[in-house]
Design a protein around this motif. Structure first.
Motif, PDB file in Angstrom:
ATOM      1  N   PHE A  32       0.832  -1.207   0.000  1.00  0.00           N
ATOM      2  CA  PHE A  32       0.000   0.000   0.000  1.00  0.00           C
ATOM      3  C   PHE A  32       0.866   1.256   0.000  1.00  0.00           C
ATOM      4  O   PHE A  32       0.669   2.167  -0.796  1.00  0.00           O
ATOM      5  CB  PHE A  32      -0.905   0.018   1.241  1.00  0.00           C
ATOM      6  CG  PHE A  32      -2.107  -0.878   1.136  1.00  0.00           C
ATOM      7  CD1 PHE A  32      -2.375  -1.587  -0.018  1.00  0.00           C
ATOM      8  CD2 PHE A  32      -2.975  -1.011   2.202  1.00  0.00           C
ATOM      9  CE1 PHE A  32      -3.477  -2.411  -0.114  1.00  0.00           C
ATOM     10  CE2 PHE A  32      -4.093  -1.839   2.120  1.00  0.00           C
ATOM     11  CZ  PHE A  32      -4.341  -2.535   0.960  1.00  0.00           C
ATOM     12  N   GLY A  33       1.818   1.289   0.932  1.00  0.00           N
ATOM     13  CA  GLY A  33       2.647   2.479   1.063  1.00  0.00           C
ATOM     14  C   GLY A  33       3.527   2.726  -0.132  1.00  0.00           C
ATOM     15  O   GLY A  33       3.684   3.867  -0.584  1.00  0.00           O
ATOM     16  N   GLY A  34       4.119   1.652  -0.658  1.00  0.00           N
ATOM     17  CA  GLY A  34       5.043   1.819  -1.768  1.00  0.00           C
ATOM     18  C   GLY A  34       4.373   2.111  -3.097  1.00  0.00           C
ATOM     19  O   GLY A  34       4.846   2.945  -3.872  1.00  0.00           O
ATOM     20  N   PHE A  35       3.267   1.442  -3.360  1.00  0.00           N
ATOM     21  CA  PHE A  35       2.629   1.562  -4.665  1.00  0.00           C
ATOM     22  C   PHE A  35       1.591   2.677  -4.746  1.00  0.00           C
ATOM     23  O   PHE A  35       1.238   3.109  -5.848  1.00  0.00           O
ATOM     24  CB  PHE A  35       1.979   0.237  -5.060  1.00  0.00           C
ATOM     25  CG  PHE A  35       2.961  -0.880  -5.214  1.00  0.00           C
ATOM     26  CD1 PHE A  35       4.160  -0.682  -5.894  1.00  0.00           C
ATOM     27  CD2 PHE A  35       2.714  -2.122  -4.674  1.00  0.00           C
ATOM     28  CE1 PHE A  35       5.077  -1.712  -6.032  1.00  0.00           C
ATOM     29  CE2 PHE A  35       3.626  -3.158  -4.795  1.00  0.00           C
ATOM     30  CZ  PHE A  35       4.814  -2.953  -5.486  1.00  0.00           C
ATOM     31  N   PHE A  36       1.083   3.161  -3.610  1.00  0.00           N
ATOM     32  CA  PHE A  36       0.022   4.165  -3.654  1.00  0.00           C
ATOM     33  C   PHE A  36       0.415   5.500  -3.029  1.00  0.00           C
ATOM     34  O   PHE A  36      -0.395   6.424  -3.023  1.00  0.00           O
ATOM     35  CB  PHE A  36      -1.235   3.622  -2.972  1.00  0.00           C
ATOM     36  CG  PHE A  36      -1.845   2.454  -3.694  1.00  0.00           C
ATOM     37  CD1 PHE A  36      -2.543   2.637  -4.871  1.00  0.00           C
ATOM     38  CD2 PHE A  36      -1.681   1.165  -3.198  1.00  0.00           C
ATOM     39  CE1 PHE A  36      -3.087   1.547  -5.547  1.00  0.00           C
ATOM     40  CE2 PHE A  36      -2.214   0.075  -3.861  1.00  0.00           C
ATOM     41  CZ  PHE A  36      -2.921   0.265  -5.044  1.00  0.00           C
ATOM     42  N   SER A  90      10.287   4.684  -3.050  1.00  0.00           N
ATOM     43  CA  SER A  90       9.307   4.049  -2.164  1.00  0.00           C
ATOM     44  C   SER A  90       8.661   2.824  -2.785  1.00  0.00           C
ATOM     45  O   SER A  90       8.298   1.874  -2.078  1.00  0.00           O
ATOM     46  CB  SER A  90       8.231   5.066  -1.774  1.00  0.00           C
ATOM     47  OG  SER A  90       7.577   5.570  -2.934  1.00  0.00           O
ATOM     48  N   ASP A  91       8.521   2.809  -4.137  1.00  0.00           N
ATOM     49  CA  ASP A  91       7.882   1.666  -4.780  1.00  0.00           C
ATOM     50  C   ASP A  91       8.741   0.409  -4.663  1.00  0.00           C
ATOM     51  O   ASP A  91       8.246  -0.680  -4.335  1.00  0.00           O
ATOM     52  CB  ASP A  91       7.577   1.972  -6.245  1.00  0.00           C
ATOM     53  CG  ASP A  91       8.798   2.453  -7.015  1.00  0.00           C
ATOM     54  OD1 ASP A  91       9.780   2.876  -6.372  1.00  0.00           O
ATOM     55  OD2 ASP A  91       8.775   2.406  -8.250  1.00  0.00           O
ATOM     56  N   LYS A  92      10.050   0.540  -4.888  1.00  0.00           N
ATOM     57  CA  LYS A  92      10.931  -0.625  -4.790  1.00  0.00           C
ATOM     58  C   LYS A  92      11.123  -1.058  -3.338  1.00  0.00           C
ATOM     59  O   LYS A  92      11.239  -2.254  -3.051  1.00  0.00           O
ATOM     60  CB  LYS A  92      12.277  -0.316  -5.449  1.00  0.00           C
ATOM     61  CG  LYS A  92      12.183  -0.129  -6.962  1.00  0.00           C
ATOM     62  CD  LYS A  92      13.548   0.118  -7.577  1.00  0.00           C
ATOM     63  CE  LYS A  92      13.431   0.285  -9.083  1.00  0.00           C
ATOM     64  NZ  LYS A  92      14.751   0.555  -9.720  1.00  0.00           N
ATOM     65  N   ILE A  93      11.169  -0.086  -2.443  1.00  0.00           N
ATOM     66  CA  ILE A  93      11.254  -0.444  -1.020  1.00  0.00           C
ATOM     67  C   ILE A  93      10.010  -1.215  -0.604  1.00  0.00           C
ATOM     68  O   ILE A  93      10.086  -2.192   0.153  1.00  0.00           O
ATOM     69  CB  ILE A  93      11.430   0.819  -0.158  1.00  0.00           C
ATOM     70  CG1 ILE A  93      12.764   1.494  -0.467  1.00  0.00           C
ATOM     71  CG2 ILE A  93      11.355   0.480   1.327  1.00  0.00           C
ATOM     72  CD1 ILE A  93      12.967   2.807   0.247  1.00  0.00           C
ATOM     73  N   GLY A  94       8.855  -0.795  -1.097  1.00  0.00           N
ATOM     74  CA  GLY A  94       7.614  -1.518  -0.811  1.00  0.00           C
ATOM     75  C   GLY A  94       7.653  -2.938  -1.320  1.00  0.00           C
ATOM     76  O   GLY A  94       7.174  -3.867  -0.658  1.00  0.00           O
ATOM     77  N   THR A  95       8.244  -3.152  -2.506  1.00  0.00           N
ATOM     78  CA  THR A  95       8.360  -4.505  -3.058  1.00  0.00           C
ATOM     79  C   THR A  95       9.244  -5.381  -2.184  1.00  0.00           C
ATOM     80  O   THR A  95       8.931  -6.550  -1.917  1.00  0.00           O
ATOM     81  CB  THR A  95       8.931  -4.445  -4.483  1.00  0.00           C
ATOM     82  OG1 THR A  95       8.085  -3.644  -5.308  1.00  0.00           O
ATOM     83  CG2 THR A  95       9.037  -5.838  -5.075  1.00  0.00           C
ATOM     84  N   PHE A 131      21.487  -7.281  -4.222  1.00  0.00           N
ATOM     85  CA  PHE A 131      20.135  -7.540  -3.740  1.00  0.00           C
ATOM     86  C   PHE A 131      19.995  -8.951  -3.188  1.00  0.00           C
ATOM     87  O   PHE A 131      19.256  -9.173  -2.218  1.00  0.00           O
ATOM     88  CB  PHE A 131      19.117  -7.297  -4.856  1.00  0.00           C
ATOM     89  CG  PHE A 131      18.738  -5.861  -5.034  1.00  0.00           C
ATOM     90  CD1 PHE A 131      17.805  -5.264  -4.209  1.00  0.00           C
ATOM     91  CD2 PHE A 131      19.333  -5.089  -6.014  1.00  0.00           C
ATOM     92  CE1 PHE A 131      17.451  -3.940  -4.360  1.00  0.00           C
ATOM     93  CE2 PHE A 131      18.997  -3.762  -6.173  1.00  0.00           C
ATOM     94  CZ  PHE A 131      18.057  -3.179  -5.345  1.00  0.00           C
ATOM     95  N   ALA A 132      20.682  -9.917  -3.793  1.00  0.00           N
ATOM     96  CA  ALA A 132      20.595 -11.297  -3.303  1.00  0.00           C
ATOM     97  C   ALA A 132      21.158 -11.409  -1.885  1.00  0.00           C
ATOM     98  O   ALA A 132      20.547 -12.033  -1.003  1.00  0.00           O
ATOM     99  CB  ALA A 132      21.343 -12.232  -4.247  1.00  0.00           C
ATOM    100  N   VAL A 133      22.325 -10.781  -1.650  1.00  0.00           N
ATOM    101  CA  VAL A 133      22.932 -10.837  -0.320  1.00  0.00           C
ATOM    102  C   VAL A 133      22.073 -10.090   0.686  1.00  0.00           C
ATOM    103  O   VAL A 133      21.839 -10.567   1.813  1.00  0.00           O
ATOM    104  CB  VAL A 133      24.361 -10.258  -0.362  1.00  0.00           C
ATOM    105  CG1 VAL A 133      24.933 -10.158   1.049  1.00  0.00           C
ATOM    106  CG2 VAL A 133      25.260 -11.109  -1.240  1.00  0.00           C
ATOM    107  N   PHE A 134      21.570  -8.919   0.282  1.00  0.00           N
ATOM    108  CA  PHE A 134      20.760  -8.125   1.203  1.00  0.00           C
ATOM    109  C   PHE A 134      19.473  -8.856   1.576  1.00  0.00           C
ATOM    110  O   PHE A 134      19.088  -8.903   2.757  1.00  0.00           O
ATOM    111  CB  PHE A 134      20.435  -6.773   0.576  1.00  0.00           C
ATOM    112  CG  PHE A 134      19.481  -5.959   1.393  1.00  0.00           C
ATOM    113  CD1 PHE A 134      19.907  -5.303   2.531  1.00  0.00           C
ATOM    114  CD2 PHE A 134      18.137  -5.854   1.038  1.00  0.00           C
ATOM    115  CE1 PHE A 134      19.029  -4.560   3.300  1.00  0.00           C
ATOM    116  CE2 PHE A 134      17.248  -5.117   1.803  1.00  0.00           C
ATOM    117  CZ  PHE A 134      17.703  -4.466   2.933  1.00  0.00           C
TER     118      PHE A 134
END
Length: 562
Positions: free
Chosen positions: A161-165, A337-342, A399-402
């Motif tokens: 919700f937060g990331g995509f909207f 914010s969109d990628k963080i939401g994902t 991203f894989a390690v994180f």
């Protein structure tokens, strides 16, 4: 009847599900803030290097307010009942989140967060209701893992919700580009969606959630009456045949252990007005458990608060001017914010799977205390390694390690919080102090949730200014390392219902045959059920057994503890 006894106690699935619906709204709304909080703070005119500090303070003020009022809400639930306090918390949080989404300045946002934290004491009260619904130790790992599971499920949808909207006019100009209201309040839409869920949770609790506080459980609940009438309109064709229940913890638990006539109103009043002392609450073991819980809340929540700031912070290419390994370097992931939401959505799904499939069998095999000790030893490692993921130049590998580190952290969080809840519950001495004890637990954990994000946010701001990205993470690692000490002094208690377990096998079935006096006045079918129940009770029981049952029930009310 013999087959039912062999099956043993069962979870009150229906009531736990209703309670889960009430719990679901809070993680949905709270975690929806994480992806866009750095951008929201920056939109108030805060400098980039100061965003982490103010984001931490905004999270801390919520927990500070919650700490100041948690005991008061716990005592209020002991006096007025669990259900009305939970409904108040849902309503107030729904309104506050709506206003939060319309914040136009940092002082306004901080004020709303303070009110939001102070007006909601549901965390401890819901934990209390679970303990009252499920007194059997064999069922506690499943029961106490349910609310963290709900949190995990809510954290799947919340960041989405937060990331995509968030900022819909910017992200979806074809759909919302002409909506001036959303341009003026770019972070309102995810909060509006969360408020709809809050409303559903409030109505579900109002209509179907049953009171678990014994002194209030037998009083007429007009919300339940309305919910029952609404249910009848959809199930009229199925008839009204009353099903017998094994005990209060049966799958369809809707009757109290004793009918109203078996426990007088004066007895309820005496139980409700008994005062608790600090000595009853703060025993050696409850104090150690509260300390351990505070450490866990401090570093685990601080990590979640500062992580979006780290992910949002711009990428820095390491060179001789800004990097001197292994200590001096800076930079983040540079995500919106969109990628963080994902990322948080993937994290939430994985946590839900762990909670549902792995937590109960792990606790049953290795024990709650051993699982908790293991979890506390993993946290320092995760925190220590986290900042170095920003140095990995290959995007896929980074991203894989994180995500691997995030999933490890999620795994031990899923183990840690329900385990410490079970340990705290089983260390207490009386069900009479249940609400107050959980109020103190919320207070102490709230202190940790306040101190952690505020301190780590300030350390993060200092670190990026001076080129030391490791500062907040190593600070968390040190706190988590200290937090590994208290669990080794914890002794797993027998729990607040140890005196009840020996009697339930013989008498639990007959207790379940006694219908609720309030329900019997609703319709003629309930009167028939009452006559049948009493007739069967007369044929299966003698006077001595009934006397033993009454004494045991009073002992459960006065001698059990949390």
């Amino acid at each position: 009847m013999a087959n039912q006894r062999k099956q043993g106690p069962k979870l009150p699935v229906q009531q736990l599900a209703i309670l889960a619906v009430a719990r679901f709204a809070e993680p949905l709304a709270l975690t929806s803030v994480f992806p866009y909080l750095p951008e929201m703070i920056a939109s108030f005119g805060v400098e980039k290097n100061e965003v982490a500090k103010w984001a931490g303070f905004t999270g801390a003020i919520f927990s500070v307010s919650q700490s100041f009022t948690a005991v008061a809400w716990g005592r209020a639930s002991d006096r007025f009942g669990r259900k009305p306090i939970i409904l108040w918390g849902l309503a107030s949080t729904m309104i506050c989140f709506l206003v939060w989404g319309m914040s136009t300045s940092l002082p306004m946002a901080i004020t709303v967060r303070a009110i939001m934290g102070g007006s909601n004491g549901n965390v401890g009260i819901i934990r209390t209701m679970v303990a009252e619904m499920v007194p059997e130790r064999v069922l506690q790992p499943k029961a106490f893992s349910l609310m963290p599971l709900v949190w995990s499920v809510g954290s799947v949808f919340g960041p989405a919700f937060g990331g995509f909207f968030a900022r819909p006019a910017d992200q979806y100009p074809n759909l919302f580009g002409n909506v001036e209201f959303l341009k003026r309040y770019p972070f309102l839409l995810p909060n509006l969606m969360a408020c709809c869920v809050f409303f559903v949770s409030f109505m579900t609790g109002l209509l179907f959630l049953k009171e678990t506080l014994d002194s209030k459980r037998h009083k007429r609940d007009w919300g339940l009456v309305l919910g029952e009438k609404l249910s009848r309109t959809f199930h009229r064709s199925k008839g009204h045949k009353r099903q017998r229940r094994l005990s209060f913890v049966d799958d369809e638990a809707s009757a109290p252990l004793l009918a109203h006539s078996f426990v007088s109103s004066s007895d309820h009043a005496a139980i409700a007005t008994q005062h608790t002392t600090l000595r009853e609450i703060f025993t050696v073991q409850t104090s150690i458990n509260l300390l351990s819980y505070t450490f866990l809340a401090l570093h685990a929540v601080a990590y979640d608060q500062v992580l979006p700031v780290f992910l949002n912070y711009p990428r820095v290419i390491p060179d001789e001017t800004n990097t001197q390994l292994p200590f001096k370097f800076t930079g983040g992931f540079g995500l919106g914010s969109d990628k963080i939401g994902t990322i948080y959505t993937v994290y939430g799904i994985a946590c839900g799977v762990v909670q549902f499939l792995l937590f109960p069998p792990l606790c049953n095999r290795f024990g709650v205390l051993n699982c908790y000790r293991f979890a506390t030893m993993v946290f320092p490692f995760v925190y220590f390694v986290t900042p170095y993921t920003a140095l990995i130049q290959d995007t896929t590998t980074r991203f894989a390690v994180f995500l691997t580190l995030m999933l490890i952290k999620g795994f031990v969080v899923i183990i840690g919080f329900p385990c410490t809840t079970i340990l705290l519950t089983n260390s207490a001495s009386s069900l009479r102090i249940l609400g107050t004890l959980n109020g103190f637990a919320t207070t102490f954990s709230g202190m940790g949730r306040a101190i952690g994000p505020a301190c780590v946010g300030a350390v993060f701001s200092w670190g990026v200014k001076n080129g030391y990205a490791i500062a907040p993470w190593w600070f968390l690692s040190l706190i988590a390392l200290v937090g590994t000490i208290p669990p080794w002094f914890i002794v797993e208690g027998d729990g607040p219902t140890r005196s009840q377990d020996t009697d339930d096998d013989d008498d639990g079935e007959e207790e379940s045959l006694l219908p609720n006096a309030d329900d019997s006045s609703d319709d003629e079918d309930q009167d028939v059920a009452l006559i049948e129940a009493v007739a069967e009770l007369d044929s299966d029981s003698d006077t001595g057994r009934s006397s033993t049952k009454d004494k045991r029930s009073y002992g459960t009310l006065n001698g059990a503890s949390r």
